[in-house]
Scaffold this active site. Structure first.
Site, PDB file in Angstrom:
ATOM      1  N   ASP A 411       0.860  -1.160   0.000  1.00 39.53           N
ATOM      2  CA  ASP A 411       0.000   0.000   0.000  1.00 39.53           C
ATOM      3  C   ASP A 411       0.908   1.224   0.000  1.00 39.53           C
ATOM      4  OD1 ASP A 411      -2.265   1.575   0.460  1.00 39.53           O
ATOM      5  OD2 ASP A 411      -1.779   1.636   2.590  1.00 39.53           O
ATOM      6  N   THR A 683      -2.430   1.502  -4.738  1.00 36.69           N
ATOM      7  CA  THR A 683      -2.897   2.626  -3.939  1.00 36.69           C
ATOM      8  C   THR A 683      -4.209   3.161  -4.508  1.00 36.69           C
ATOM      9  OG1 THR A 683      -2.400   4.854  -3.221  1.00 36.69           O
ATOM     10  CG2 THR A 683      -1.424   4.154  -5.286  1.00 36.69           C
ATOM     11  N   ASP A 820      -6.608  -2.285   3.170  1.00 37.83           N
ATOM     12  CA  ASP A 820      -5.617  -3.267   2.728  1.00 37.83           C
ATOM     13  C   ASP A 820      -5.939  -4.668   3.222  1.00 37.83           C
ATOM     14  OD1 ASP A 820      -4.094  -1.159   1.656  1.00 37.83           O
ATOM     15  OD2 ASP A 820      -3.358  -0.720   3.661  1.00 37.83           O
TER      16      ASP A 820
END
Lengths: 1115, 339
Positions: A411, A683, A820
């Protein structure tokens, strides 16, 4: 409103209403005439996290243990031994099995006892309940749904509660949910407006109301319900309840003296308890190869048994061999059918050879994993001072998988970057404002800078709106220092005595940035937001509605009413979600600026507003209330309502917030690259920002050729063309560079929209095959990939895509936020960063580390070590059991296939349990083939173990062949030695047990010394365990043969070992056989090291030279 | 504050060499420069030991006489099928002094004493002199537990039942006169077997202990009459019995029968002609077995066994050869460590 309510109840009655529950507050029945509810039974508030009770522990635990295939196998062997006449007594397999089962049961029992104790202390902790207008103290587990509970400051909520009233005037309370999701910030919860005023027990107890709410569900952030308040002879009033009214079990009350609340979910139905559910089990690559090897060995075992059975009957064809005069069968046996006899023989051979699959391997592997994982938690280098925490291991099953990672999915925000936001600048109507306050610590200078830049009156109006928008459009809370009293607070608000708290660091950064620009958000009081503007005047806005942020909309809005009676809606959000909804404003200029900021790696937000007329406001209000009142599909209806309301904005400007890179992020990524790991950044950010971060973190280097697969490009060309073109580029490059891969590397950028297009199975191109394959082909050739604009689920999709591609690479996902979690759960190894966005990622991960930089040590050092350790463990275990059992197999050819065991029962039983188990366990815990520093310095060593290299079939074959070779040496060495001769100088002869003991002694010494040869890192513990276990063998044998053991019905080993030791040739042959068995391995090692040394071996030598050099200089 | 500090210190991992995986360690590398000299050393040592062993083994004298009588020319041919008592004798000559002490072995081939059922077919408690097991022997002994009249057999089991019962006399022809070579039957079994593992019941006379039991079906006389001349060689502690009860590891085996230690022959058997007289009882024909008598002397390393010496020499030379190979490889692929 009431109309819909009645309808809803009507519908409810028809459907039997199992989707929701009705809670009578204070157990008061609703007045007669109200709708008939179906009474439901709720559990009490007892928390049961334990698995077993005193009574069911033994059966349940045994059942669970024997569900494991290995345990079951040994149980079957044991039962076969009990039932038929087998060469070895049932004790030989029963004892280890009993040992393993007992140890596991004790461990699980102990853990469960701890859980029982914890449950007990939770269940018995005191709780204050309002009964008959009095506060009564009772025990937590006695709480029932509908009880009104009083909770004091710093107490933990005993169950899920609907917040009725608070000691604070505004009907709010602050809560930390640290133990639930790890977020340490204080969250505000709101009391039901109608009951907010109840301040005393009497008042609260007089409340006559019911709550309807959904049945419990595990989502911590979702709740829908409705409260109906009955007043004398009036229509019942109903209010919606949301997650903001629901106080969760496990959270703690802060900054509020006490609250009253009513229990709605108790015991195992609380959201916390529902979240206990464990994750699905992940299995490591090593475990998979172990199971494959096991199947091979099972086949070997069965074929050995079959071969021996067949040969036995072939050999026994002539009757004098079948039944020589000296060895008659019993009458029973003679009458048995030959097929049954053959089958019994087959089973007996199976039992005789079953040690080739040792029960202790599983135990050792499990112990290695469990104990080995402590080295991660103990690692001081992975301890973070700031957090006060080190790495955490949530599953020890995957330790070795850390050494096998090929793809890292990371991430960006909070993982690569610090998630420590700092307001950098803003752009209002095309003009840029930079707060200088940080430089000279003066707010004024910043304010004056604004004046200097701007002068036009229209600009000023926009600017004022912009700053107000940022001051109002957020969910930030002000936390006051508790020691400060009311008056002082009035003066110093916004100054050092208070600070902002929010779940989103961006918001805090923005509000703080505004403060530096002269606009200070003071507080929310009685639904009025107060702002101290730069002329030190307090402006008040009535907060009417908050349209909360969500990751789908990627924006949030507030509707406020100014003092002058204007209705204003402010909205801030990602540019992509704001621009389509903007009707006027300097869109182009702002857009350009946003893009420029994004390239610099800043996080941008756009701000817009809309003036609402009275009628528009009423309409919006109507939409919102309707949606909020809905009991079902509330989320969806709210989203629809937001969509309708948030439109026709006037663009005000944009903000830029910097998110600094994590410490050593670039270094870590570089090391991972050198280790041959492909790093992907996934992302939700926009492409430019993310790309800038990627450059900063050296994911993309200057030399990297960027391939773009974004919406922008696919607009111009068809996706098909773009994909094929990229593929060509990549392939061409590869054909030029040939094997030398590092002359030019590619970086791929793909965005969410394109990705879903790629992944979508399309019909048109079915002739051209799948896009998916082409995409994977491109990815395979890129050293770094950036995926931007990803929804959480898409992150998981990407991981899944790579995971299931034809090489089946091992993937690792690392992230810090709730978004995530899906990819952390999907990847082979999930790593959570204990970051600012709460603990959800860390809780759902397999390993949690404080910082991204710790990933380097985690993979390159710990992962590498665990892998080589467990690989050796697995191979060695199979090797030593081949050595162990193969002589027994060979012996059958010389004993008429009669299943005569070569070794004594004690040796058969203890070989795997005690003679050879500890050295390998210790090896697998502390071996370091190269030092930690070398591993860190030379990440490329990681490539040496890539692709499960130590557990591939050739290696496995080598070990097995070595085992067979050694076994043949042992057996035939002893055979020729025993061939018609005596060993002793007194002429006496040795028997079969001496023969077996001689082989066994050679065996124990050989396999232990083989491990010693493989050991590179000799600490005192290694010396102790290796020599100690050999010594133990000798002492045990002396004891075992030195005493007539009264409990045994045979004394066949009596003095056998000592007699053997008293003979010179026995010593000489032991030495000879050990040497011969070890020679080939040593030669192979030396030759391999000389001819084609691996990088690891080179590093070992370099290390040595370094040392020598140092010594030289020191002298 | 204080509390927080405590918390932190409890969270912080211990900084010890063990927990940080930094224990001091010796890190040997199996590199050519160590292994080659090591191989040469081992090779030299092994060749030395091997040569010594080989020479010792060669010096050991061995006289093997097959008396199965398969061949119709063989003096024992007549006894092969004869079920009644039968004696035959063989002559042989010893050219030089057969150095003493000389050990007299009998050998059987193709005889599976290491069969599992056969080996387990005995009752250790009986053999330990436990009278309880005389009347009810362990079922391990089946089908040799009870005789046809359901009387318990002592010692029960296949192993005891099949005890070797050929007897031998060795005579030396001195000046045309047969002089019997005295054979010593003591010390042929393991000391521990004789003294500890096997015991007679503590009843005198021994015969009384065996009331209500039968002798093994194949035996000509009961166990308490194995050696009526010596109480310490009778019953379960009869040395021939003990030797037989220690199972051989392989189907071709030798067992110690007697030692030749008598004063006249303490230095060995002088050169000359000898006659071996065999009381031929034991049937081996049915399973194609062979019977033989072996006379052998021993050295410090036991009986004659060329294998060990040769193996040592071979392995030693292999070590030397491999060290040369490694040296060549090492020279060609100069790797790392040469300075």
């Amino acid at each position: 409103m009431s109309c819909s309510f009645i309808c809803f109840l009507g519908c409810a009655g028809e459907e039997n209403w199992v989707d929701s529950r009705t809670v009578y507050i204070g157990h008061k029945e609703p007045p007669a005439g109200a709708e008939a509810y179906i009474p439901q039974r709720y559990p009490n508030n007892r928390i049961v996290s334990s698995k077993y009770t005193f009574w069911n522990f033994i059966p349940k635990n045994l059942f669970e243990q024997f569900r494991r295939i290995a345990n079951f196998y040994f149980l079957v062997i044991f039962l076969v031994q009990l039932i038929i006449d087998t060469p070895t007594s049932p004790v030989t397999s029963g004892l280890p099995l009993f040992f393993v089962i007992t140890v596991t049961a004790i461990k699980q029992g102990y853990e469960d006892w701890l859980r029982h104790k914890a449950d007990c202390s939770i269940n018995e902790c005191p709780v204050d309940v309002v009964q008959q207008e009095k506060v009564v103290r009772t025990q937590s587990h006695k709480l029932r749904v509908g009880d009104i509970v009083m909770v004091r400051e710093d107490e933990t909520f005993p169950c899920d509660l609907i917040f009725l009233s608070s000691s604070r005037d505004d009907g709010t309370c602050y809560v930390t949910t640290t133990s639930l999701d790890g977020e340490s910030s204080h969250k505000t919860y709101y009391a039901v407006p109608d009951t907010m005023a109840f301040k005393t027990e009497q008042e609260v107890d007089s409340l006559h109301a019911t709550i309807e709410c959904e049945q419990p569900q595990p989502d911590l952030y979702k709740f829908v319900g409705r409260i109906n308040i009955y007043k004398d002879k009036e229509e019942p009033v109903s209010r919606t309840l949301g997650a903001e009214n629901l106080l969760l079990r496990g959270a703690t009350l802060k900054n509020t003296q006490h609250i009253y609340a009513v229990a709605v979910y108790t015991g195992m139905e609380t959201k916390m308890a529902l979240n206990y559910q464990s994750k699905s089990q992940k299995r490591s690559a090593v475990e998979k190869s172990m199971n494959a090897f096991l199947v091979v060995y099972l086949c070997i075992l069965i074929s050995k048994a079959v071969i021996n059975t067949v040969l036995k009957y072939a050999w026994q064809w002539s009757p004098d061999r079948d039944e020589p005069w000296y060895n008659h069968r019993t009458e029973n046996e003679r009458q048995r059918h030959v097929v049954i006899r053959a089958f019994t023989d087959f089973l007996a051979f199976m039992v005789l050879f079953n040690y080739i699959i040792p029960v202790s391997m599983y135990v050792t592997v499990e112990m290695q994993k469990f104990l080995g994982s402590y080295f991660i938690t103990w690692d001081e280098e992975m301890f973070d001072e700031e957090l006060g925490q080190g790495a955490q291991v949530n599953t020890s099953d995957l330790n070795e998988e850390l050494g096998q990672v090929e793809y890292v999915f990371t991430d960006k925000t909070g993982t690569l970057t610090e998630n420590n936001m700092e307001f950098i600048e803003c752009c209002v109507d095309g003009n840029v404002y930079i707060p200088h306050a940080i430089c000279n610590g003066q707010i004024l200078s910043a304010a004056s800078s604004i004046d200097m830049i701007d002068s036009s009156p229209g600009g000023k109006r926009i600017r004022d709106l912009f700053f107000r928008a940022l001051c109002l459009c957020h969910t930030v809370q002000v936390k006051e220092e508790e020691t400060v009293d009311g008056i002082k607070r009035g003066i110093h608000q916004g100054r050092p005595t208070s600070f902002y708290i929010s779940s989103s660091p961006d918001e805090v950064a923005l509000v703080e940035g505004m403060k530096r620009l002269g606009y200070t958000y003071l507080r929310l009081k009685d639904n009025y937001m107060e702002i101290l503007n730069k002329d030190d005047e307090i402006e008040r806005f009535e907060l009417l509605h908050v349209l909360n942020f969500d990751s789908v909309r990627r924006r949030m809005s507030v509707i406020v009413k100014s003092i002058s009676g204007e209705y204003l809606m402010f909205c801030k959000g990602a540019d992509s979600s704001i621009f389509p909804r903007v009707v006027s404003g300097k869109v182009e200029q702002v857009k350009a600026h946003v893009e420029q900021n994004a390239v610099e790696g800043l996080r941008t937000l756009c701000v817009a507003y809309r003036r609402l007329s009275e009628s528009e406001y009423q309409e919006a209000c109507h939409y919102l209330t309707e949606a909020k009142l809905a009991l079902q599909d509330r989320e969806q209806r709210l989203a629809q309502a937001y969509d309708v309301i948030e439109r026709d904005f006037v663009l005000l400007g944009a903000t830029a917030v910097e998110d600094r890179l994590q410490e050593k992020a670039a270094d870590t990524i570089e090391s991972l690259h050198k280790a041959g790991i492909k790093v992907w950044v996934l992302t939700g950010d926009k492409m430019e920002t993310a790309a800038a971060t990627c450059y900063a973190s050296k994911l993309f280097r200057r030399s990297t050729q960027i391939l773009e697969l974004t919406k922008k490009r696919t607009k111009e060309q068809s996706l098909h063309d773009v994909l094929f073109e990229l593929n060509r580029t990549v392939l061409r490059q590869r054909s030029i560079s040939g094997d030398g891969m590092d002359c030019l590397d590619f970086g791929l950028i793909i965005d969410g929209a394109t990705l879903s297009a790629v992944l979508k199975p399309s019909q048109e191109v079915s002739g051209h095959g799948n896009y998916r394959e082409i995409f994977l082909e491109i990815c395979r050739n890129c050293s770094a990939v950036l995926c931007c604009r990803m929804a959480p689920l898409q992150k998981a999709q990407i991981v899944k895509l790579i995971k299931s591609s034809k090489e089946h690479p091992i993937t690792l996902a690392v992230g810090d936020g709730a978004n995530d979690v899906s990819m952390i759960l999907e990847a082979h190894v999930g790593i959570g960063i204990m970051g600012k966005e709460g603990r959800q990622a860390a809780r759902n991960s397999d390993y949690a580390i404080p910082k991204f930089k710790h990933l380097k040590k985690m993979l390159l050092v710990h992962g590498h070590y665990y892998y080589i350790r467990i690989a050796e463990l697995v191979q060695y275990f199979f090797y030593k059991n081949v050595c162990f059992i193969f002589p027994q197999f060979l012996y059958q050819f010389f004993c008429g296939f009669s299943q005569q065991p070569l070794y004594d029962t004690a040796y058969l039983t203890l070989y795997n349990i005690s003679f050879t188990s500890l050295p390998i366990l210790l090896y697998s815990l502390v071996e370091q083939h190269v030092t930690i520093d070398t591993l860190k310095r030379e990440p490329s060593l990681y490539r040496d173990i890539a692709k499960n290299s130590l557990l591939r079939w050739p290696v496995f074959l080598y070990w097995t062949c070595l085992g067979v070779f050694d076994a043949v040496i042992f057996f035939f060495g002893a055979y020729f030695l025993f061939d018609n001769t005596t060993f002793t100088s007194n002429g006496q002869m040795f028997g079969n047990w001496t023969f077996g003991t001689l082989i066994f002694t050679v065996l124990v010494f050989t396999v232990t010394l083989k491990l010693a040869l493989d050991t590179r890192h000799w600490t005192w513990i290694n010396h102790f365990v290796i020599w100690g276990s050999l010594l133990f063998y000798v002492i045990f044998s002396l004891l075992w043969g030195g005493i007539i053991w009264p409990f045994l019905n045979y004394q066949r080993m009596y003095y056998v070992f000592m007699q053997m030791l008293s003979s010179g040739p026995a010593w000489l042959s032991i030495i000879l056989l050990i040497t011969v068995s070890l020679l080939p391995d040593v030669i192979k090692k030396v030759l391999c090291r000389a001819i084609c040394p691996t990088a690891t071996e080179r590093a070992q030598v370099r290390k040595r030279f370094l040392k020598i050099d140092l010594k030289f200089y020191l002298c | 504050m204080v509390k927080e500090e405590q918390e932190e210190s409890s969270n912080r991992p211990d900084n010890t060499a063990f927990t940080q995986q930094r224990l001091p360690a010796w890190q040997p590398i199996l590199s050519a420069s160590i292994v080659i000299p090591m191989f040469v050393l081992i090779g030299a040592a092994f060749i030395g030991v091997g040569v010594a062993l080989f020479i010792t083994s060669r010096d050991i004298q061995l006289q093997e006489l097959d008396y199965t009588g398969d061949d119709s020319e063989h003096p024992c041919f007549k006894c092969r099928t004869n079920t009644e008592k039968c004696t035959c004798s063989m002559t042989f000559s010893i050219p030089t002094l057969f150095k003493g002490p000389v050990f007299f072995y009998y050998g059987l081939t193709n005889y599976f004493q290491n069969q599992r059922k056969y080996g387990a077919s005995k009752d250790d408690n009986q053999l330990y002199g436990d009278l309880n097991y005389f009347t009810s022997p362990s079922t391990d002994c089946d089908p040799y537990t009870r005789d046809s009249k359901n009387m318990p057999i002592v010692p029960c089991g296949a192993l005891a039942n099949s005890m070797f019962n050929d007897t031998f006399t060795l005579s030396h022809t001195v000046n045309g006169v047969q002089k019997i070579v005295p054979l010593d039957g003591k010390g042929i079994a393991w000391w521990t077997d004789y003294n500890i593992k096997y015991r007679n019941p503590s009843i005198t006379p021994l015969i009384n202990a065996f009331n209500g039991t039968k002798k093994p079906t194949n035996w000509p006389k009961p166990i308490y009459e194995l050696d009526t001349t010596d109480v310490y060689n009778n019953g379960f502690i009869n040395q021939d019995f003990l030797v037989w009860m220690r199972r051989a590891a392989l189907p071709d085996f030798r067992k110690l029968y007697r030692r030749i230690t008598h004063d006249d022959y303490a230095a060995g058997l002088p050169a000359g002609n000898y006659t071996l007289t065999i009381a031929y009882n034991y049937p081996v024909h049915s399973f194609n077995g062979k019977k033989k008598v072996v006379l052998s002397n021993v050295s410090w390393m036991g009986g004659k066994n060329d294998f060990l010496g040769i193996a040592y020499i071979v392995v030693g030379s292999m070590c030397v050869v491999m060290s040369i190979v490694m040296l060549i490889v090492y020279a060609r692929f100069k790797f790392g460590e040469d300075d």
